[in-house]
Design an enzyme around this catalytic site. Structure first.
Site, PDB file in Angstrom:
ATOM      1  CD1 TRP A 356      94.654  25.556 -40.512  1.00  0.00           C
ATOM      2  CD2 TRP A 356      92.999  24.749 -42.154  1.00  0.00           C
ATOM      3  NE1 TRP A 356      93.659  26.532 -40.473  1.00  0.00           N
ATOM      4  CE2 TRP A 356      92.674  25.909 -41.538  1.00  0.00           C
ATOM      5  CE3 TRP A 356      92.085  24.183 -42.755  1.00  0.00           C
ATOM      6  CZ2 TRP A 356      91.312  26.369 -41.584  1.00  0.00           C
ATOM      7  CZ3 TRP A 356      90.832  24.661 -42.753  1.00  0.00           C
ATOM      8  CH2 TRP A 356      90.265  25.893 -42.313  1.00  0.00           C
ATOM      9  CG  ASP A 357      97.252  28.675 -42.074  1.00  0.00           C
ATOM     10  OD1 ASP A 357      96.736  28.036 -41.070  1.00  0.00           O
ATOM     11  OD2 ASP A 357      97.343  29.705 -41.841  1.00  0.00           O
ATOM     12  CD  GLU A 483      91.526  28.037 -34.123  1.00  0.00           C
ATOM     13  OE1 GLU A 483      92.005  28.941 -33.415  1.00  0.00           O
ATOM     14  OE2 GLU A 483      92.328  27.338 -34.773  1.00  0.00           O
ATOM     15  CE  LYS A 593      90.425  32.702 -34.716  1.00  0.00           C
ATOM     16  NZ  LYS A 593      91.451  31.669 -34.014  1.00  0.00           N
ATOM     17  CD  GLN A 594      88.998  29.767 -38.578  1.00  0.00           C
ATOM     18  OE1 GLN A 594      89.277  30.095 -37.778  1.00  0.00           O
ATOM     19  NE2 GLN A 594      89.383  29.370 -39.741  1.00  0.00           N
TER      20      GLN A 594
END
Length: 766
Positions: A356-357, A483, A593-594
């Site tokens: 998806w980046d 994640e 995580k993000q």
């Protein structure tokens, strides 16, 4: 537009193994089709680790995946980007000695990435163990003008001796991929996927053809050596490799120049890759190499003009920013057979898969600087749409398309489905990028030709994965961007993105339903008005989690029920957490995580009021580890959106140096391309406040006190707009195109020449 900050140089650098591996990544040469890691031509001594990879974007083999429990639908095979050849080696012998950076004395050395010219340059002044001095200058280029071409321009000058010099130029087809058994983000087994089946010399070209083990693809590497002056030449063959031995006499102070041309061609793009490789070499030899260098510089002049961005205040910061932008053009695929890997073409991290980046971190850059690149990236997704339909059936869905979480050719490569295949938001991400491309370009023809079919087929999937409960539409058992929190119900990011996706499916249907080409599309995919009505009903009924006590959007239904993980008590060496804690331990805690919900508030800010966005930002900031390089740039953007200027600056200052400072200690495996796109977004979408919505283009610039000014150029509906911001004034300039409306600080203005705003009052000057 030449810029001194577009030159990154290391002088008299250390030769320890860690530094060499890092330099292999930082100084790699790539053009979006091929990539070559920077390994010294003479090689390294025994005992040094090296990853001398040469890659082709989208070229792959297939290998089995180890699934201890072979449950239905789990991926049993994966694709892997391949190291296709080794054509970097050049060794220089003279009077019984051989040049090596690891013997004798290095009197002076430097390694330079010249981003204006698109080349790397190594310069060495060296004294041999027996006292002979020489100078070496090596210029390497992956051509943007001729994508199959990689060149090494090798100039050697004896300083205090004359005599015969032997140069050995090696071409090796027996290569393997790298491995790292200690990092789950990399392959844990070193494999030679390619088998050479033909090695020969034709017209002084060394030609090696190889075939993959499973995918049945072929690749041809063709090498031609050109040396000035009188010389002798012979070829030696051994174990699927060839050595071109070139002997020349050199006088003291006389420069010997060897130019090594490599063409890499694959059977994905060419019916006869061997014949094509020969043609590519002939094409390169038809002009002086100086012409190739001039074409490279011309290409980059246009690129830098299109994506012009500058920060004045800290020179090293601006150099890091330019470095990151250069990596984007080196990484992006230039045809619909390829995309952008998380490491670009600089290394084998994540095995060269596409994620998806591309849609969420890289296309936002290309869409407003070079929309043709975004168009190409969307075309790649369109070319794999049939595989997305196939993937949806494997996952149990009777309609629509579900794009794989990670892939090269279109089939799922994710081995651990809770943080892989369960990330259904990939459908929304791809749809979001198509919508963003449309908003920035109004390219109706491309949407009808390719974009709309992706939009509709992926929208159908939401109706199959979601369901109505108490009159609200719920999406259960999926994973959002975070994640460390997997298989949850009603992930806010996923749901709000699905809502946006479904509404735009309805919008596109209404916009194009009377066009003949569109009518043919909806007939071919059997799209009905009942489905369109169902899209709208699901969107309007979408459940978006909200906590009335905290006044935030919970990340998912159960997130706030969990105990918070005390991040302050965790030893620094235990980050990233995924390397030291069982996934279930992480899943049972409030730890991210993000950026997840915070990411949703960036891309779809109009879905919530500003108070909810602010509360959510402050809440998630305390429990986010930023173990992903995709995270801090989003926090910087949102801090800027919320007026937290210093915090936005601090986050940006960390992200912009992730690779140059090896912040995650894994740049040896490749650059962090998505973060690099995020750096651009931080300047333009963060500090510049850029948003492109259905009602037009919006800006809300702010500036950190550490900067004297910043500036950037963007493209919008065929117009080019320049923005220049200081502590006192913000100027908007129509650089080319037609007068257009812009919204600045929530008020609409007509831009037909320039507009100047007072940064304190936020109102126009004059």
């Amino acid at each position: 537009m030449m810029d001194d900050s577009r030159q990154f140089t290391l002088r008299d650098y250390t030769l320890d193994n860690r530094r060499l591996l890092l330099n292999e990544t930082l100084f790699h040469n790539a053009n979006g089709y091929l990539g070559v890691r920077y390994v010294f031509e003479e090689g390294y001594p025994q005992g040094f680790n090296s990853i001398p990879g040469q890659y082709i974007n989208g070229f792959y083999d297939i290998t089995d995946m180890d699934q201890p429990e072979r449950l239905y639908g789990l991926a049993q095979q994966k694709q892997v980007m391949l190291n296709v050849a080794e054509t970097q080696t050049i060794k220089a012998y003279f009077d019984g000695e051989v040049f090596s950076m690891f013997t004798g004395t290095i009197l002076k050395s430097s390694l330079t990435l010249d981003m204006n010219r698109g080349v790397t340059i190594r310069q060495v002044h060296w004294m041999s163990p027996q006292g002979r001095e020489l100078r070496l200058r090596v210029t390497r280029m992956a051509s943007f003008d001729q994508l199959t071409l990689f060149t090494i321009d090798y100039e050697l000058t004896p300083i205090n001796f004359s005599g015969e010099i032997l140069l050995e130029s090696v071409h090796n087809g027996s290569v393997s991929n790298a491995s790292d058994p200690h990092d789950p983000r990399n392959s844990n087994v070193s494999v030679q996927y390619l088998t050479p089946f033909s090695t020969q010399v034709q017209n002084n070209n060394s030609v090696i053809e190889s075939m993959t083990s499973e995918s049945g693809l072929k690749v041809c590497s063709c090498v031609h050596n050109v040396i000035d002056g009188e010389h002798t030449q012979e070829f030696l063959f051994n174990n699927n490799s060839s050595v071109c031995r070139l002997t020349v006499s050199a006088d003291e102070g006389e420069t010997i120049r060897l130019i090594k041309y490599t063409a890499l061609c694959d059977s994905i793009r060419y019916d006869d890759c061997r014949a094509q490789a020969g043609e590519e070499i002939d094409k390169a030899l038809s002009v002086p190499i100086e012409t190739l260098y001039a074409r490279q510089q011309t290409y980059l002049e246009q690129y830098w003009d299109n994506c012009y961005v500058e920060v004045a205040g800290k020179y090293d910061l601006n150099t890091a920013l330019q470095f990151n932008l250069f990596q984007l053009i080196q990484s992006v695929g230039k045809d619909d057979h390829s995309n952008i890997t998380p490491k670009g073409l600089s290394g084998e991290g994540y095995e060269g898969h596409f994620f998806w980046d591309t849609e969420m971190y890289l296309e936002p850059f290309f869409t407003v600087t070079n929309p043709e690149m975004t168009k190409c990236l969307i075309a790649f997704r369109y070319s794999t749409l049939e595989y997305a339909r196939e993937n949806a059936r494997i996952m149990g869905h009777q309609q629509g398309a579900l794009y794989p979480w990670r892939t090269i050719m279109g089939r799922e490569c994710s081995g651990y489905f809770p943080s892989g295949s369960a990330q259904y938001h990939i459908n929304g991400d791809i749809a979001y990028s198509i919508i963003a491309y449309y908003l920035a370009t109004k390219d109706d023809d491309f949407i009808i030709d390719k974009g709309a079919e992706i939009i509709f087929e992926t929208a159908r999937l939401w109706l199959d994965v979601g369901c109505f409960f108490r009159d609200q539409f719920h999406i259960n058992d999926v994973t959002g961007p975070d994640e460390y929190t997997c298989i949850v119900n009603n992930n806010y990011y996923t749901n709000v993105l699905a809502q946006h996706h479904l509404r735009w499916a309805v919008n596109f249907y209404k916009m194009y339903r009377r066009r003949a080409a569109f009518k043919r599309l909806i007939a071919r995919i059997d799209l009905t008005q009942d489905e369109i009505a169902a899209f709208l009903h699901a969107a309007d009924s979408m459940f978006l989690p909200y906590d009335t006590e905290l006044k935030i959007n919970p990340q998912d239904d159960s997130f706030l029920q969990k105990e918070k993980l005390d991040l302050q008590s965790i030893p620094e060496d235990n980050f990233p957490l995924l390397m030291h804690y069982h996934p279930l331990y992480l899943y049972r805690h409030q730890v991210s995580k993000q950026a997840d919900t915070v990411m949703a508030h960036f891309i779809l800010e109009d879905a919530q009021d500003i108070e909810t966005i602010r509360n959510s930002f402050l809440y998630y900031e305390q429990i986010t580890t930023h173990d992903s390089s995709l995270s801090e740039c989003i926090y910087s953007i949102m801090a800027a959106r919320l007026g937290m200027v210093e915090k936005a600056y601090d986050y940006f200052s960390k992200t912009v140096f992730i690779d140059l400072a090896d912040h995650y200690n894994n740049t040896r495996d490749g650059i962090h391309v998505a973060n690099m796109g995020g750096n651009y977004m931080t300047i333009v979408y963060g500090f510049g406040g850029l948003r492109i919505k259905r009602d037009g283009i919006h800006f809300a610039p702010i500036i950190p006190e550490q900067w004297e000014h910043y500036a950037f150029h963007i493209s919008f509906e065929g117009n080019r707009i320049g923005v220049h911001v200081t502590a006192d004034t913000c100027r908007f300039e129509l650089l080319s195109g037609s007068p257009t409306d812009v919204t600045v600080y929530n008020k609409s203005y007509r831009l037909d020449d320039t507009l100047d705003f007072d940064m304190q009052t936020k109102i126009p000057r004059g």
